[in-house]
Design a protein around this motif. Structure first.
Motif, short mmCIF file in Angstrom:
data_model
loop_
_atom_site.label_atom_id
_atom_site.label_comp_id
_atom_site.label_asym_id
_atom_site.label_seq_id
_atom_site.Cartn_x
_atom_site.Cartn_y
_atom_site.Cartn_z
N GLY A 322 -4.90 2.25 -1.46
CA GLY A 322 -3.76 1.83 -0.89
C GLY A 322 -2.36 2.41 -1.12
N ASN A 323 -2.26 2.46 -2.56
CA ASN A 323 -1.09 3.39 -2.95
C ASN A 323 -0.90 4.67 -2.31
OD1 ASN A 323 0.15 5.21 -5.28
ND2 ASN A 323 1.37 3.30 -5.13
N TRP A 324 -2.04 5.46 -2.10
CA TRP A 324 -1.94 6.79 -1.79
C TRP A 324 -1.82 6.78 -0.27
CZ3 TRP A 324 -7.18 7.76 -4.69
CH2 TRP A 324 -7.12 7.89 -5.80
N LYS A 325 -2.33 5.96 0.28
CA LYS A 325 -2.19 5.67 1.79
C LYS A 325 -0.39 5.48 2.24
CE LYS A 325 -6.56 3.99 3.17
NZ LYS A 325 -7.52 2.88 3.45
N GLN A 326 0.03 4.94 1.32
CA GLN A 326 1.32 4.41 1.43
C GLN A 326 2.29 5.71 1.24
OE1 GLN A 326 3.31 1.63 -1.36
NE2 GLN A 326 4.57 0.81 0.32
N ARG A 327 1.73 6.52 0.38
CA ARG A 327 2.68 7.56 0.01
C ARG A 327 2.61 8.76 1.01
NH1 ARG A 327 1.21 9.62 -5.82
NH2 ARG A 327 2.74 11.14 -5.25
N ASN A 329 2.05 8.03 4.18
CA ASN A 329 2.79 7.54 5.27
C ASN A 329 4.45 7.69 5.10
OD1 ASN A 329 0.86 6.59 6.70
ND2 ASN A 329 0.91 4.64 5.83
N GLN A 330 4.54 7.81 3.81
CA GLN A 330 6.22 8.15 3.49
C GLN A 330 6.29 9.58 3.08
OE1 GLN A 330 6.54 5.53 0.06
NE2 GLN A 330 6.97 3.70 1.09
#
Length: 398
Positions: A322-327, A329-330
């Motif tokens: 979840g954290n990596w997906k957010q990164r 996307n950013q």
């Protein structure tokens, strides 16, 4: 009215099952009082929605038959009651009634008291009262600091940063714990209202103490270094406060990450193993460091064997991906870097499989440091605490 016959897990092996008949709902002797105290994991995060998943594990399924009634609803004890003081965003609260669902974080959750209360209640004839005090985010070094440990000595880092605990806060929750227990037991009218079978002429017996705490001390090396001595003082001081030198006492050992935390590939920076050693050392060294009248009847019960490591793996997969997906996307991580991290941890394409999602939905209801909110964990640990307590009571000097 007699209770229905049930199976009760007894002895000290998972497989040992003995038939017990329910005792009549009448006072057979003094009220048996057990004190349970600690921080958030004594409060309890396990939602009742996770109970049914115990059917998936043959070693736990029989316990589910004990905690659910004939209609499949969670058992409400007939002859065991609880007075529970806790605190949170809504301030200090006191809840009381029969032992049932709802004496955890909220009215749908449990802590160790549920399994403990059910199994103790089934094993003895006397009425049972659990007095539970638990506040999240508290340390033994500061918040529950016992008088015998002396004033808190701040670390050099605390002095440098100017975050030395206020004198008034040191030992505050120890004092509140003692005050709540004493006020509950001194209120004869209140006891009679809470426990209808309570016979004031027979009084009560302080039968045991269960301590389950540790996360905040574990996260502070200065606190770990003094935990063994602080715990020894705590046990001795509690016994002195209640004038019960041989009070059966259980130290619940922190079991997040199981019995071998160093073998885990997640959160490697946390000194869980060092902290567990400090807890075990307190029990091992206790008799050597207290006066003769306070010795004996102290055991450690490890929650580690009941921690769900497979569920923990799913937790970390969800959290990290979840954290990596957010990164991604950013724009802070490329898709190729995302996949490389997934490969490093064995996470496949980073998505939960259907089985993983099903397991998570059925078994978990909170974070890892709260034992994933697993009913299976809290019920089994509560049962283990009850077994250990019953054994300690047999060994207690008359």
């Amino acid at each position: 009215m007699s209770r229905r016959r049930i199976k009760l897990i007894v002895a000290f092996t998972v497989a040992a099952i003995t038939a017990f008949s329910f005792h009549a709902v009448s006072a057979a002797g003094p009220l048996k009082v057990y004190i349970l105290a600690g921080q958030s994991n004594m409060q309890g995060s396990a939602h009742q929605s996770t109970f049914s998943a115990m059917r998936d594990d043959p070693a736990a399924a029989e316990l589910l038959d004990v905690i659910l009634d004939q209609n499949g609803d969670p058992v409400v004890c007939d002859n065991a009651w609880i007075a529970y003081r806790t605190g949170g965003r809504d301030g200090e609260t006191v809840r009381q009634g029969k032992v049932e669902i709802g004496y955890g974080f909220d009215d749908q959750r449990i802590g160790p008291e549920y399994g403990f209360g059910i199994f103790i209640d089934q094993a003895i004839d006397e009425p049972v009262l659990i007095i539970k005090t638990a506040w999240g985010g508290k340390s033994l070094a500061v918040d529950f600091r016992p008088p015998g440990a002396g004033p808190y000595q701040p670390s050099a880092n605390e002095k440098e940063r100017g975050n030395v605990p206020e004198v008034e806060s040191v030992g505050h929750y120890y004092r509140e714990m003692i005050r709540f227990v004493q006020s509950t037991l001194r209120d004869t009218e209140g006891l009679t209202k809470l426990v209808p079978t309570y016979d004031a002429s027979q009084g009560y017996e302080l039968a045991g103490f269960v301590w389950f705490q540790g996360w905040n001390d574990m996260c502070n090396r200065h606190h770990i270094d003094q935990y063994t001595e602080n715990m020894i003082h705590f046990i001795r001081d509690v016994r002195q406060e209640f004038d019960t030198p041989t009070l059966p006492f259980i130290v619940g050992i922190l079991g997040v990450y199981g019995t071998d935390p160093d073998s885990r590939k997640f959160d490697k920076g946390l000194p869980v193993s060092d902290f567990r050693k400090a807890q075990f050392a307190a029990v091992e060294q206790y008799d050597q460091k207290v006066a003769a009248r306070y010795r004996g009847n102290v055991v450690a019960v490890d929650s580690g064997p009941y921690y769900e490591l497979g569920l923990s793996d799913i937790y970390w997969k969800r959290r990290l991906t979840g954290n990596w997906k957010q990164r991604v996307n950013q724009g802070q991580m490329t898709p190729e870097q995302f996949q490389a991290e997934c490969d490093r941890y064995g996470f496949g394409d980073g998505e939960l499989t259907a089985q993983e999602q099903r397991t998570w939905d059925r078994c978990a209801s909170n974070a890892e440091y709260h034992y994933l909110g697993s009913g299976k964990t809290f019920i089994r640990f509560g049962n283990a605490l009850a077994e250990a307590m019953l054994q300690l009571e047999k060994q207690r000097p008359v």
